[in-house]
Each structure stands twice: as structure tokens, then as C-alpha cells.
Enzyme design. Structure first.
Site, PDB file in Angstrom:
ATOM      1  N   GLY A 251       0.639  -1.134  -0.011  1.00 43.24           N
ATOM      2  CA  GLY A 251       0.131   0.008  -0.063  1.00 43.24           C
ATOM      3  C   GLY A 251       0.787   1.245   0.027  1.00 43.24           C
ATOM      4  N   ASP A 252       2.071   1.325   0.594  1.00 45.58           N
ATOM      5  CA  ASP A 252       2.948   2.201   0.617  1.00 45.58           C
ATOM      6  C   ASP A 252       3.446   2.444  -0.769  1.00 45.58           C
ATOM      7  OD1 ASP A 252       2.782   3.093   3.477  1.00 45.58           O
ATOM      8  OD2 ASP A 252       3.602   1.248   3.880  1.00 45.58           O
ATOM      9  N   GLN A 253       3.857   1.374  -1.404  1.00 43.70           N
ATOM     10  CA  GLN A 253       4.276   1.514  -2.679  1.00 43.70           C
ATOM     11  C   GLN A 253       3.206   1.980  -3.652  1.00 43.70           C
ATOM     12  OE1 GLN A 253       7.843   0.663  -4.176  1.00 43.70           O
ATOM     13  NE2 GLN A 253       6.849   2.207  -5.242  1.00 43.70           N
TER      14      GLN A 253
END
Length: 452
Positions: A251-253
Site C-alpha cells: 500500500g505504501d508503494q
């Protein structure tokens, strides 16, 4: 600029080949421990790994040993840290892993960190940042009044992407794109409909009405994402490729890629599509384990990818042609070629080369679009465009183990055979799907157009 709550992520990895005699639980032995920045810290590390980007992280880290570890790890990644914390402790997320699976997770519970005023350096960085990403992990930093005001001002001049958390705060006015995951959208919207595309779309429409954001994309894990830009319009469904692996940080990527793509003045639809693909590739590469490998720019080109596969003992396969008007015969050829090895690189004639070979009316489809269509195929790992009349030069650079031609070449000596065999390569043909000819199709279309 990345803004958000930071954790210390810790992976303890080992082997488990027996159960404990005390209880039916695995015994993990031979362990190794890896620490890395978590939360917004992981997003900052992912952003810093993208060539050409300098990253500033506004966060709070506790004044304890874990906080010192996080700050040191962020410094090693080349990230400028503006730390607002005046004390407190840093949360730790520990995963016990074996056989590429998490068998237990331990979280330390901490109180929200005491935060000081926003320094002038943070104001200056926000004023000059090309993109801002807020990674809210519910630990209190996004409720900082001065920071929220500064983010609202920043959103007026650059894309701001907000990755929310159920225990966090709503996005600030002017946010270009919010990217809650399906569970977060369920919690925020209060809509208890089905957990499917239609349900996620309804939740996205509701959140778009509640939050002061311009677009909203609900990320749906292995199902990709759904983007809503207008409550009265149709949603954009962005499916994801199948990928198996560690999803921690995916999700961060996704959020990082969305912010960077918007900064390049691409449309939100382009940003979400690129973000889903980047998150998929991140999972394929091993998730957070890939962060221990320094990324190299050369890892993305077809020649370099082939060299890497060969160095690991794999087989490099190549196929070539014009591939004008992609049809079922081409798909059959490429699918069979890919099964012969570990990577398939397709060498295609440039527009100028096709004109010399086929006449001024060809190609019907330009080289950039042909390359794009081929790259989109799951069986194709890379495309190289060459200007010469034959692929000899690019073959000499690629040096494939296997050079594949269609079955219509069966029974005759292929022109590139001597070259490929000079380094020990092999030339093969694969079964030809009869009745599929680009030239015949073009003539057929021209005849029908003339008849009208």
C-alpha cells in the site's frame, strides 16, 4: 515530501520443522533479525529508491533506542528527517516469519507522541516539494494543527496524496487523491454493502462526498483498485496482475507511485494504474525483503534483465518480427516461445525498417504502440526496437539461448542461425497457427473499404 507516523518494523526469520511439545505451535529456530523503518518511514524509503527524487520526511520518532534505530536507518537511505517529537517511545511491529509466511505478529502499544511546533524548514520544504504524500498510521501526527494548515496550503500548489487510517484524521482540503484500502473505506464510509467492486464503488462515492478531496481510489489488494473522480460518472476499475509474495508495504508503494505520477502531470487514471502495477511488482520482488538489495537502474532494460536471468542460470529466449496488427498467430508464437525459457525478449522492426521491408503503406501501427501492446502481454518480458533490416545487431547484444521463429519457417535455414549458433545458441520453430497473416488482413480491410 512524506508526512506521517513512523514505526520500527522488525522481521525475525527462521526455519520451522517441528512443533513444540508444550503446545501445537511451530518452533522457529536459526533466526535472523532485520530492522527497517515502518509506516511513513517505509513510504519514504520506497520514494528515495526512485532515481531522481530527494525525499524529506516529517514525522515523530520516540526518544528511545527504537527511535534512534529508525532515525539511523532513514539517514542511511539518504532521507532528510524533520522530527517533531519531543519525547515518547517508538512503536515496534515485529513479525515472526518462516517459509515466507508470517506465523506471529507482535505490536508494542504506545501513546501518541508529544509533538513540538512545525519548524521553518518544514514550511520551506512543503513550499518547494513537487509532491506531498501523507501516510497516516493513526499515531497522532496528522492531527497536528500547524501541520494540517501547512498541508492545506501545500495542496493548493502541488499534488497531495492522502493514505488514511481508521484511527487517524480526515484528509485536508485540496487533497488531490485519497487512497484508503477496502477495509478503511468500509470503516470510514459506514456503508455495509457487499465487499465487491460495486460495494467499493459505492463507498468511494460516499467518501468523495464526505471528504474534501478531488479524487478517491479504493485499493483492493489482489483485485487492484477502483477510482472515482465524479459521483455521477462511471468508476475506473484498475485490475491487478496476479502476484504471490509478501504484501507488507504494498500500500505504501502504491501511494508513493501515485504521488510521483501526479507530480509528472499525468491524469489520476494514469497515476492509479501505474500505482497498482508498481505495488504488484513490489510484491513480486519480495516485498520488504527487496529493500535489502540496492536497486540498480540497469535492472529495468530488456538487455540487462536477460543478463540477470542468464547469470542466475536461466534461459534467455528471443523472438522477432514486425508484429504489425497484433493477432492470434502472434499470441500463439509468443506464448509458446516464453514456455521455452525463463525470460522472453521480443525484437521488433522500427517503422523505418518495416517501410523498407513491406513498402510505404506499412506499418499500420507505429513502433511505440506495437512495443506497448507487446509489453502488455504476460508472456513478454521486454521489447527491443531495431532500425536495421535484420535483427543481427540486437541479437549479438542480447545473445539469446534460443531464437524462435514461427512454423512457417520450418524446413529451411533461418538467416540468423549462424550468428545465434556462434555463441552456442539454438534456433527453433514452433507450431504455426494457420490462417493468420497480417498482410492478408490488411488487404482484406482495404478491399472492404474500397467496396463501400
Amino acid at each position: 515530501m512524506v508526512v506521517g507516523d513512523v514505526l520500527l518494523d522488525r522481521d525475525i526469520t527462521g526455519t520451522a520443522d517441528r512443533l513444540s511439545p508444550e503446545a501445537p505451535v511451530p518452533v522457529v529456530s536459526g533466526t535472523q533479525t532485520v530492522n527497517r523503518p515502518g509506516g511513513a518511514g517505509l513510504a519514504a524509503v520506497l520514494a528515495a529508491r526512485t532515481p531522481g527524487w530527494r525525499v524529506t520526511l516529517v514525522c515523530g520518532t520516540g526518544h528511545d533506542e527504537s527511535g534512534a534505530q529508525v532515525r539511523a536507518l532513514l539517514g542511511e537511505a539518504g532521507i532528510e528527517v524533520i522530527d517533531l517529537a519531543t519525547g515518547g517511545t517508538t512503536p515496534i511491529k515485529t513479525r515472526i516469519r518462516t517459509a515466507d509466511r508470517t506465523v506471529l505478529r507482535l505490536d508494542t502499544d504506545t501513546c501518541p507522541l508529544p509533538l513540538g511546533p512545525l519548524p521553518e524548514l518544514a514550511h520551506a520544504r512543503l513550499a518547494t516539494a513537487e509532491a506531498v504524500l501523507v501516510c497516516d498510521y493513526g499515531r497522532g501526527i496528522t492531527s497536528h494543527p500547524e501541520l494540517r494548515q501547512a498541508l492545506t496550503s501545500a495542496a493548493a500548489g502541488r499534488p497531495l496524496v492522502w493514505d488514511p487510517h481508521p484511527r487517524g484524521t480526515a484528509p485536508v482540503p485540496g487533497t488531490a487523491l485519497a487512497v484508503p484500502n477496502a477495509e478503511e473505506a468500509f470503516a470510514f464510509s459506514g456503508h455495509a454493502g457487499p465487499r465487491d467492486l460495486a460495494g467499493d464503488t459505492t463507498r468511494a462515492v460516499r467518501l468523495l462526498a464526505i471528504w474534501p478531496v478531488e479524487q478517491l481510489a479504493i485499493t483492493r489488494g489482489r483485485n487492484g483498485a477502483v477510482l472515482v473522480t465524479n459521483p455521477d460518472g462511471h468508476p475506473l476499475a484498475v485490475p491487478a496482475r496476479h502476484a504471490a509474495g509478501d504484501t507488507c508495504g504494498a500500500g505504501d508503494q502504491l501511494a508513493v507511485t501515485a504521488a510521483m505520477t501526479l507530480a509528472a502531470e499525468r491524469l489520476p487514471s494514469h497515476a492509479v494504474a501505474a500505482a497498482v502495477e508498481a505495488a504488484t511488482s513490489y510484491v513480486e520482488a519480495g516485498g520488504p525483503a527487496s529493500l535489502t538489495v540496492v536497486p540498480a537502474p540497469w535492472c529495468t532494460g530488456p538487455l540487462e534483465r536477460a543478463a540477470r536471468v542468464r547469470a542466475q542460470g536461466g534461459k534467455v529466449v528471443a523472438a522477432g518480427g514486425c508484429f504489425d496488427l497484433l493477432h492470434a498467430g502472434h499470441l500463439s508464437l509468443l506464448d509458446q516461445a516464453r514456455r521455452l525459457g525463463d525470460v522472453l525478449v521480443v525484437c521488433i522492426n522500427s517503422d523505418a525498417s518495416v517501410r523498407r521491408l513491406k513498402g510505404e503503406s506499412r506499418p499500420v501501427v507505429g513502433e511505440r504502440e506495437r512495443a506497448m501492446l507487446l509489453t502488455a502481454l504476460n508472456c513478454v518480458d521486454g521489447v527491443i526496437v531495431f532500425d536495421e533490416d535484420t535483427p543481427s545487431r540486437v541479437l549479438a547484444e542480447l545473445r539469446p539461448d534460443i531464437w524462435v521463429k514461427g512454423g512457417d519457417y520450418a524446413g529451411r535455414r533461418i538467416a540468423e542461425a549462424d550468428l545465434v549458433e556462434s555463441w552456442g545458441g539454438e534456433v527453433v520453430t514452433v507450431p504455426f497457427l494457420d490462417g493468420h497473416s497480417t498482410t492478408d488482413r490488411i488487404h482484406h480491410v482495404a478491399q472492404r473499404a474500397g467496396a463501400r
